[in-house]
Every structure is written in structure tokens, then in C-alpha cells.
Scaffold this motif. Structure first.
Motif, PDB file in Angstrom:
ATOM      1  N   GLY A  39      20.661  88.538  38.559  1.00  0.00           N
ATOM      2  CA  GLY A  39      21.553  88.528  37.417  1.00  0.00           C
ATOM      3  C   GLY A  39      22.712  87.573  37.638  1.00  0.00           C
ATOM      4  O   GLY A  39      22.848  86.963  38.699  1.00  0.00           O
ATOM      5  N   PRO A  40      23.601  87.463  36.654  1.00  0.00           N
ATOM      6  CA  PRO A  40      24.691  86.488  36.720  1.00  0.00           C
ATOM      7  C   PRO A  40      25.962  87.010  37.368  1.00  0.00           C
ATOM      8  O   PRO A  40      26.882  86.251  37.627  1.00  0.00           O
ATOM      9  N   ASP A  99      20.462  86.441  32.454  1.00  0.00           N
ATOM     10  CA  ASP A  99      21.810  86.833  32.041  1.00  0.00           C
ATOM     11  C   ASP A  99      21.928  88.332  31.760  1.00  0.00           C
ATOM     12  O   ASP A  99      22.971  88.935  32.008  1.00  0.00           O
ATOM     13  N   SER A 100      20.878  88.941  31.255  1.00  0.00           N
ATOM     14  CA  SER A 100      20.941  90.362  30.874  1.00  0.00           C
ATOM     15  C   SER A 100      20.672  91.305  32.039  1.00  0.00           C
ATOM     16  O   SER A 100      20.777  92.529  31.876  1.00  0.00           O
ATOM     17  N   LEU A 101      20.333  90.768  33.209  1.00  0.00           N
ATOM     18  CA  LEU A 101      20.053  91.610  34.374  1.00  0.00           C
ATOM     19  C   LEU A 101      21.382  91.978  35.035  1.00  0.00           C
ATOM     20  O   LEU A 101      21.899  91.262  35.884  1.00  0.00           O
ATOM     21  N   ARG A 102      21.929  93.108  34.625  1.00  0.00           N
ATOM     22  CA  ARG A 102      23.259  93.533  35.066  1.00  0.00           C
ATOM     23  C   ARG A 102      23.178  94.854  35.817  1.00  0.00           C
ATOM     24  O   ARG A 102      22.266  95.661  35.608  1.00  0.00           O
ATOM     25  N   ARG A 103      24.196  95.096  36.630  1.00  0.00           N
ATOM     26  CA  ARG A 103      24.210  96.313  37.443  1.00  0.00           C
ATOM     27  C   ARG A 103      24.412  97.567  36.596  1.00  0.00           C
ATOM     28  O   ARG A 103      23.756  98.588  36.808  1.00  0.00           O
ATOM     29  N   ALA A 104      25.314  97.508  35.626  1.00  0.00           N
ATOM     30  CA  ALA A 104      25.643  98.681  34.826  1.00  0.00           C
ATOM     31  C   ALA A 104      24.481  99.057  33.905  1.00  0.00           C
ATOM     32  O   ALA A 104      23.758  98.195  33.409  1.00  0.00           O
ATOM     33  N   ILE A 105      24.319 100.356  33.668  1.00  0.00           N
ATOM     34  CA  ILE A 105      23.283 100.828  32.750  1.00  0.00           C
ATOM     35  C   ILE A 105      23.690 100.462  31.324  1.00  0.00           C
ATOM     36  O   ILE A 105      24.778 100.803  30.861  1.00  0.00           O
ATOM     37  N   HIS A 109      20.892  95.599  27.089  1.00  0.00           N
ATOM     38  CA  HIS A 109      20.749  94.580  28.126  1.00  0.00           C
ATOM     39  C   HIS A 109      19.497  94.830  28.960  1.00  0.00           C
ATOM     40  O   HIS A 109      18.778  93.884  29.317  1.00  0.00           O
ATOM     41  N   ASP A 110      19.244  96.094  29.285  1.00  0.00           N
ATOM     42  CA  ASP A 110      18.114  96.414  30.146  1.00  0.00           C
ATOM     43  C   ASP A 110      16.784  96.100  29.449  1.00  0.00           C
ATOM     44  O   ASP A 110      15.829  95.637  30.083  1.00  0.00           O
ATOM     45  N   TRP A 111      16.700  96.367  28.155  1.00  0.00           N
ATOM     46  CA  TRP A 111      15.500  96.030  27.389  1.00  0.00           C
ATOM     47  C   TRP A 111      15.275  94.518  27.381  1.00  0.00           C
ATOM     48  O   TRP A 111      14.167  94.037  27.602  1.00  0.00           O
ATOM     49  N   THR A 112      16.368  93.778  27.146  1.00  0.00           N
ATOM     50  CA  THR A 112      16.273  92.315  27.138  1.00  0.00           C
ATOM     51  C   THR A 112      15.892  91.784  28.510  1.00  0.00           C
ATOM     52  O   THR A 112      15.065  90.870  28.635  1.00  0.00           O
ATOM     53  N   ALA A 113      16.502  92.355  29.547  1.00  0.00           N
ATOM     54  CA  ALA A 113      16.216  91.912  30.918  1.00  0.00           C
ATOM     55  C   ALA A 113      14.755  92.157  31.278  1.00  0.00           C
ATOM     56  O   ALA A 113      14.125  91.338  31.967  1.00  0.00           O
ATOM     57  N   THR A 114      14.215  93.269  30.820  1.00  0.00           N
ATOM     58  CA  THR A 114      12.811  93.577  31.109  1.00  0.00           C
ATOM     59  C   THR A 114      11.895  92.503  30.537  1.00  0.00           C
ATOM     60  O   THR A 114      10.985  92.010  31.218  1.00  0.00           O
ATOM     61  N   GLY A 115      12.143  92.123  29.290  1.00  0.00           N
ATOM     62  CA  GLY A 115      11.322  91.079  28.678  1.00  0.00           C
ATOM     63  C   GLY A 115      11.481  89.735  29.352  1.00  0.00           C
ATOM     64  O   GLY A 115      10.501  89.017  29.598  1.00  0.00           O
ATOM     65  N   ALA A 116      12.738  89.388  29.680  1.00  0.00           N
ATOM     66  CA  ALA A 116      12.994  88.107  30.344  1.00  0.00           C
ATOM     67  C   ALA A 116      12.359  88.072  31.726  1.00  0.00           C
ATOM     68  O   ALA A 116      11.778  87.052  32.144  1.00  0.00           O
ATOM     69  N   LEU A 117      12.443  89.180  32.448  1.00  0.00           N
ATOM     70  CA  LEU A 117      11.857  89.246  33.789  1.00  0.00           C
ATOM     71  C   LEU A 117      10.332  89.142  33.703  1.00  0.00           C
ATOM     72  O   LEU A 117       9.697  88.468  34.535  1.00  0.00           O
ATOM     73  N   ARG A 118       9.752  89.761  32.705  1.00  0.00           N
ATOM     74  CA  ARG A 118       8.299  89.662  32.521  1.00  0.00           C
ATOM     75  C   ARG A 118       7.890  88.213  32.267  1.00  0.00           C
ATOM     76  O   ARG A 118       6.883  87.732  32.819  1.00  0.00           O
ATOM     77  N   ASP A 119       8.674  87.500  31.465  1.00  0.00           N
ATOM     78  CA  ASP A 119       8.369  86.092  31.183  1.00  0.00           C
ATOM     79  C   ASP A 119       8.458  85.245  32.445  1.00  0.00           C
ATOM     80  O   ASP A 119       7.599  84.402  32.716  1.00  0.00           O
ATOM     81  N   VAL A 120       9.529  85.464  33.233  1.00  0.00           N
ATOM     82  CA  VAL A 120       9.739  84.674  34.450  1.00  0.00           C
ATOM     83  C   VAL A 120       8.619  84.916  35.452  1.00  0.00           C
ATOM     84  O   VAL A 120       8.056  83.977  36.033  1.00  0.00           O
ATOM     85  N   LEU A 121       8.266  86.185  35.674  1.00  0.00           N
ATOM     86  CA  LEU A 121       7.229  86.490  36.659  1.00  0.00           C
ATOM     87  C   LEU A 121       5.847  86.056  36.173  1.00  0.00           C
ATOM     88  O   LEU A 121       5.017  85.606  36.983  1.00  0.00           O
ATOM     89  N   SER A 122       5.595  86.170  34.889  1.00  0.00           N
ATOM     90  CA  SER A 122       4.303  85.716  34.357  1.00  0.00           C
ATOM     91  C   SER A 122       4.151  84.210  34.534  1.00  0.00           C
ATOM     92  O   SER A 122       3.067  83.706  34.849  1.00  0.00           O
ATOM     93  N   GLU A 123       5.248  83.492  34.363  1.00  0.00           N
ATOM     94  CA  GLU A 123       5.231  82.035  34.551  1.00  0.00           C
ATOM     95  C   GLU A 123       5.032  81.672  36.021  1.00  0.00           C
ATOM     96  O   GLU A 123       4.284  80.757  36.362  1.00  0.00           O
ATOM     97  N   PHE A 124       5.693  82.411  36.917  1.00  0.00           N
ATOM     98  CA  PHE A 124       5.628  82.093  38.344  1.00  0.00           C
ATOM     99  C   PHE A 124       4.306  82.529  38.975  1.00  0.00           C
ATOM    100  O   PHE A 124       3.835  81.922  39.939  1.00  0.00           O
ATOM    101  N   ARG A 125       3.709  83.595  38.478  1.00  0.00           N
ATOM    102  CA  ARG A 125       2.433  84.117  38.968  1.00  0.00           C
ATOM    103  C   ARG A 125       2.494  84.429  40.481  1.00  0.00           C
ATOM    104  O   ARG A 125       1.762  83.853  41.288  1.00  0.00           O
TER     105      ARG A 125
END
Length: 431
Positions: A39-40, A99-105, A109-125
Motif C-alpha cells: 500500500g501507499p 493505493d487502496s491497500l491500507r492498514r485501517a479497516i 477501500h478493502d473491496w477496491t484493494a481486493t480487485g486491484a490486487l487480483r488484477d496485479v497478481l493475474s498479470e504477474f502470474r
């Protein structure tokens, strides 16, 4: 191998240093392709990746040892190879910021971070998804497990490192139950868990998070060489702080913050100073309790016995340990404080409250002494014993250096972690 590490904040702290060393070693020593996803947030502890901190997160002079974990040895220079704010390289390790991967609940943000993380990991394989920290571990395991379950071509194994449990006895019962439930849910969405100390495994197993067979203990790695050579700076640092040859220096490395046990040490110091007038207490770090502690020290007429270093650069921590004769650790909650093995690697015995992983490096009558949390009388007596017996200090310090230098070398940590990756990959590929 292709390995993705996921962590919430790359602040200056033990878990973050562990993670960055692991990433760097995988790239330089093993030729792996690595992606560090975080996260940032920076925060008052400072930023291990060398990004420009958010003014709202930090104050001038922060980001030094003792403000965060107080025991880092990582170079805090800006990272080379920056390309864009969310994609750059740190010491040869590619980094992606979500940006949405933050420490606080925060549900949105957590929903957005989940989607963004899925995109990043799917791209990186990746072949391996390795997660850290409470939030990073929760979201990272959820996403990584989804890739493992759904992918027909590239199924990564998912591993989580327990640097410290998010639940503890100083929380409300409701908060403790909530975090245990979260960890139990996430533990069912990974193939294996790494603990930095056996005590972390015991804590997780006792709480019903996962069975013991799902855990492997691998000590958190660090750059040990500056601590091996810490005594080379002894005279210079002691002169800087007005410490004379006849003074016996008791050091403590920690934020001046709640649950760190500074108040206990100050009360014990009154007894110690009566028996050993040449004693000096070197407090490395700063925090919100500095003024109350100074007032407590003054009320006990101990001002000349205490030295506050304030914030110091992480690279100077080995030098501070070199100036000490022994180290005390009176925190009430800590997975395995890195200051303990660091002091032992520098040849200094340690006295610690018997909490969590401390007993795995502080061994009674061998590398120092364990005492029950809050036992100020025992704390004072053990300090007096070591302060008045230099031969015992030397013997215990040498034992600590001999036993733990290789164990806590970051290359050792990475080698063991990579062997675990390979074994898990072989196991699941064969299936």
C-alpha cells in the motif's frame, strides 16, 4: 520461480525489513522473478522504500530507529529506478503500489484493494503468493487462494508469514474474537504458514487458527555484520554521550510508548543505582512518553543515570548496542523483538520479560535471563548481577553471538523460505 510478496505498509519495521531482504535475496542469490506489492502508507515510523512521506503521516525528524521498531539496519536512502508513483524498483526489486491497500479497516477501500490486487497478481502470474501483515495477509490470501482454486494453467501456492499476531490480551474480548476469526478464515485460504518464532505458532494453534502441522518456524533475517562488529564503535559512542570507562551501560531499544515497559525499568533503576552508582541506562528511541518518563526519573533522583538518545538513524543502532554492556527488554507484547538477537549477535547478554518469542533467544544462565512480566524486583536483581559480574556478561554475550549469528542472517532465512516454496510447489504439482 515467480514470487509475489504482499504487505500493507513498507514502514521502517522488523516485518518490513524481513520482507525486503527476502525479496532482494530471491532476486540476487537465486535469480527469481519477484514482485513486491504494498500500500501507499508510510506513517511516523518512516518508509523503508525511500518514497517521499505524506506530510500528514510524518513529522520532521521522524522515520528513525526507536520511533518504529527501533532496531533496523536497512539503508534508508531513496530507491533507484523509480518509474511512476505506483511502479518502481527498490534495490533491484520491482514494486507495485495499490493505493487502496491500507492498514485501517475500510469496506470500500478493502473491496477496491481486493480487485486491484487480483488484477496485479493475474498479470504477474506468480508461482508463489507470499503474504505479510494482518490486512495484507487477509486480502492477499483471499486473492491468491482464488487464483489457486480457479486457474487452470497457473495455480500459485499461497504462504503467509506470522510476524506478530493481530490479537492479544490487551484488546477487548470482542476485538480479540474478531481478529481470531479473521485469522482462522484466512488460514483456510493458504497452503502453509511461516512463524518467525515458535511462540507465534503456539499462540495461533492455541487460538484455534490452524493446526500445528501447517506451520514452519523460520527466524526473521537481518544484516548481521554491523552487529558482529558493533564493538568497533564502543569508545566513540560512549564519549559522545559522556559515558566513562567505569560506567556499566544498560541499554533499551524501543519506542517510548505504552506496553514497552519503560516505567518498570525506571522503578527498578532506583534499586539498581543504590547498589551500583556507576550504572547508566541508555534509552534508544523516542515517543509520546518521553516527558512523563523524564519526570518519573527526576522524581526518583535518577537524572544523571539516564541518557535519552532520541531518534537515531537505523544504521546507527549497531553502534548504540556496541556502547552497551547489556540489553533489557521490558515490553509486554512482542512477537520476537529484533533487538534481542541483535544484542546477542553483538556479544551483549540480554534480560527480557518472558513474553512470546523472547525465550527462544534469551536462555537463562546462557545468554541472559528471563523474568516474569512486571517483576521489577527480579528485574533489578538481574541487572545488578550482570552489572557487577563482567565475566558473566562476557561469557553470556559470547554464547549468544556463537548461537545466533548464522540463524538470523537474512541469507539463511531466504534459503529456508525458498526450500519451503520448492517443497510446496512439488507437492501441489504432483497432485
Amino acid at each position: 520461480m515467480r514470487i509475489a510478496h504482499v504487505i500493507t505498509r513498507m514502514i521502517i519495521g522488523g516485518a518490513q525489513e524481513n520482507t525486503l531482504f527476502n525479496c532482494q535475496d530471491l532476486v540476487t542469490d537465486h535469480g527469481d522473478e519477484v514482485l513486491l506489492v504494498c500500500g501507499p502508507e508510510t506513517g511516523p515510523e518512516g518508509d523503508l522504500l525511500g518514497r517521499t512521506p505524506n506530510p500528514a503521516d510524518t513529522q520532521p525528524g521522524q522515520g528513525r530507529a526507536g520511533q518504529g521498531s527501533g532496531d533496523l539496519n536497512q539503508n534508508d536512502q531513496p530507491c533507484p529506478g523509480s518509474d511512476t508513483p505506483d511502479r518502481f524498483a527498490c534495490n533491484g526489486v520491482p514494486v507495485r503500489i495499490i493505493d487502496s491497500l491500507r492498514r485501517a479497516i475500510h469496506p470500500a477501500h478493502d473491496w477496491t484493494a481486493t480487485g486491484a490486487l487480483r488484477d496485479v497478481l493475474s498479470e504477474f502470474r506468480p508461482d508463489v503468493v507470499h503474504t505479510h501483515s494482518a490486512k495484507g495477509g487477509l486480502l492477499g490470501r483471499h486473492v491468491g487462494w482464488g487464483l489457486f482454486r480457479r486457474s487452470t494453467q497457473h495455480r500459485p501456492i499461497v504462504i503467509h508469514t506470522v510476524h506478530g499476531a493481530p490479537f492479544h490480551d490487551y484488546q477487548s474480548a470482542a476485538a480479540r474474537r474478531f481478529f481470531i476469526a479473521c485469522e482462522k478464515w484466512a488460514a483456510g485460504r493458504c497452503h502453509h504458514l511461516i512463524s518467525v518464532a515458535d511462540a507465534m505458532t503456539d499462540l495461533m494453534v492455541d487460538a484455534g487458527v490452524a493446526p500445528r502441522a501447517k506451520f514452519t518456524t523460520i527466524s526473521s533475517g537481518m544484516d548481521v555484520e554491523p552487529f558482529v562488529h558493533a564493538n568497533e564503535h564502543r569508545q566513540r559512542i560512549r564519549q559522545k554521550y559522556g559515558i566513562k570507562d567505569e560506567h556499566v551501560v544498560v541499554g533499551k531499544i524501543a519506542r517510548l510508548f505504552h506496553l514497552k515497559g519503560h516505567e518498570d525499568l525506571v522503578r527498578a533503576a532506583r534499586v539498581v543505582a543504590n547498589a551500583c552508582p556507576n550504572i547508566r541506562f541508555l534509552l534508544v528511541g523516542d515517543g509520546i512518553l518521553r516527558q512523563p518518563l523524564q519526570e518519573q526519573i527526576a522524581a526518583l533522583e535518577l537524572t544523571e543515570n539516564f541518557i535519552f538518545t532520541g531518534l537515531v538513524p537505523p544504521t546507527e543502532v549497531p553502534e548504540m548496542i556496541g556502547a552497551m554492556d547489556l540489553l533489557v527488554h521490558t515490553s509486554y507484547r512482542e512477537g520476537l523483538a529484533r533487538a534481542l538477537p541483535q544484542a546477542l549477535i553483538a556479544g551483549k547478554p540480554a534480560i527480557s520479560y518472558d513474553i512470546d518469542g523472547a525465550r527462544e533467544v534469551v536462555i537463562n544462565d546462557e545468554t541472559g535471563y528471563l523474568i516474569p512480566p512486571g517483576d521489577e524486583e527480579n528485574l533489578a536483581n538481574r541487572i545488578i548481577h550482570l552489572a557487577t559480574n563482567p565475566d558473566v556478561r562476557q561469557q553470556q554475550g559470547e554464547t549468544g553471538k556463537r548461537r545466533f549469528t548464522e540463524q538470523f542472517r537474512h541469507q539463511t532465512m531466504t534459503s529456508e523460505i525458498r526450500k519451503l516454496y520448492a517443497a510446496l510447489l512439488d507437492q501441489h504439482t504432483s497432485r
